[in-house]
Design an enzyme around this catalytic site. Structure first.
Site, mmCIF file in Angstrom:
data_model
loop_
_atom_site.group_PDB
_atom_site.id
_atom_site.type_symbol
_atom_site.label_atom_id
_atom_site.label_comp_id
_atom_site.label_asym_id
_atom_site.label_seq_id
_atom_site.Cartn_x
_atom_site.Cartn_y
_atom_site.Cartn_z
ATOM 1 N N ASP A 1 2.937 42.501 17.956
ATOM 2 C CA ASP A 1 2.760 43.873 18.437
ATOM 3 C C ASP A 1 1.513 44.500 17.824
ATOM 4 O O ASP A 1 1.198 44.253 16.657
ATOM 5 C CB ASP A 1 3.999 44.697 18.062
ATOM 6 C CG ASP A 1 4.061 46.021 18.807
ATOM 7 O OD1 ASP A 1 3.370 46.168 19.836
ATOM 8 O OD2 ASP A 1 4.800 46.916 18.366
ATOM 9 N N HIS B 1 -6.186 42.079 23.058
ATOM 10 C CA HIS B 1 -5.381 40.912 23.443
ATOM 11 C C HIS B 1 -6.111 39.615 23.116
ATOM 12 O O HIS B 1 -5.484 38.638 22.696
ATOM 13 C CB HIS B 1 -5.053 40.969 24.932
ATOM 14 C CG HIS B 1 -4.144 42.108 25.305
ATOM 15 N ND1 HIS B 1 -2.990 42.403 24.597
ATOM 16 C CD2 HIS B 1 -4.216 43.028 26.312
ATOM 17 C CE1 HIS B 1 -2.394 43.453 25.157
ATOM 18 N NE2 HIS B 1 -3.116 43.847 26.186
ATOM 19 N N LEU C 1 5.932 20.402 14.960
ATOM 20 C CA LEU C 1 6.310 21.819 15.087
ATOM 21 C C LEU C 1 6.700 22.062 16.528
ATOM 22 O O LEU C 1 6.016 21.607 17.444
ATOM 23 C CB LEU C 1 5.137 22.736 14.710
ATOM 24 C CG LEU C 1 5.296 24.233 15.055
ATOM 25 C CD1 LEU C 1 6.319 24.892 14.124
ATOM 26 C CD2 LEU C 1 3.957 24.962 14.984
#
Length: 248
Positions: A22, A39, A133
């Protein structure tokens, strides 16, 4: 930052960390920049987070990249976010695959354009066998929608006579979710100082530890990641029961 200087290597990492990324827009606004640049810097922070997760030996990393509510944003911003997802896959997929990252996507396929959906499917298929991962990307995701889809799947099984209503257990419900086979997050991190879940993994975070950071997502780095894990490690996780510390 060297691990040997701070004793971080002595801390067992959480198995699964989920992140609500955020603050991209506010990061850009404070610098007089368009939201699109915020962004773009956020994507760089994703790359740092993935590298850090691997270095910290975290097994699962879930990132909330695009929510089902984000379609309400201006069309230009939505298009830019879709374009960033495409560029991330095209630019980073080979490197992620080589590093042993397995990519999983949770969320709805509806509304996502076919070109992006094809790229997503290719990324998932290419990396399916990797085990260094697991990078879970919550894309076009909303937890209430996920729960509704799971309930529909179970209702359809009941209607088909495959299961009895009495057989709908917590475990069966969990297996009907988008995250089937993925352990619940041990730690949930949210950046930008906001303290809410915003319709993210409502079921899965029932016993997660939450750490809220003041930094905006584009500023998130390995030091912030390590700090959140330190705070997580200082918590006493009881899962509804008692521990030796609480009964002493």
């Amino acid at each position: 930052m060297k691990h040997s200087d701070n004793g971080f290597e002595n801390l067992t990492p959480p198995r699964h960390v989920a992140i609500i990324m955020d603050g991209n827009g506010r990061w850009a606004k404070e610098r007089g920049l368009p939201r699109t640049l915020g962004h773009r810097q956020g994507v760089e922070a994703v790359r740092r987070a993935v590298r850090a997760a691997m270095e910290l030996k975290i097994t699962y990393l879930t990132i909330f990249s695009f929510s089902s509510e984000n379609w309400k944003r201006p069309a230009e911003e939505v298009d830019d976010l879709m374009g960033l997802m495409k560029r991330f896959i095209r630019r980073d997929l080979a490197e992620l695959h080589e590093a042993g990252v397995c990519i999983r996507i949770i969320g709805e396929r509806q509304q996502v354009d076919s070109e992006l959906m094809t790229l997503i499917d290719e990324a998932v298929e290419l990396t399916r066998g990797n085990d260094k991962l697991t990078l879970v990307i919550a894309f076009n995701y909303g937890s209430r929608g996920e729960l509704a889809r799971a309930a529909r799947r179970l209702a359809e099984q009941v209607a088909a006579g495959q299961i009895d209503p009495s057989e709908i257990t917590v475990e069966r419900m969990a297996n009907a979710l988008d995250t089937s086979g993925i352990p619940d997050p041990d730690l949930l991190i949210r950046t930008s100082g906001e303290m809410r879940l915003s319709n993210f993994m409502l079921w899965q975070t029932a016993y997660s530890e939450f750490v809220f950071l003041d930094c905006y997502w584009p500023d998130f780095d390995k030091a912030a990641f390590e700090g959140a894990i330190r705070e997580f490690r200082a918590r006493e996780r009881r899962f509804g029961g008692l521990t030796k510390r609480s009964t002493a």
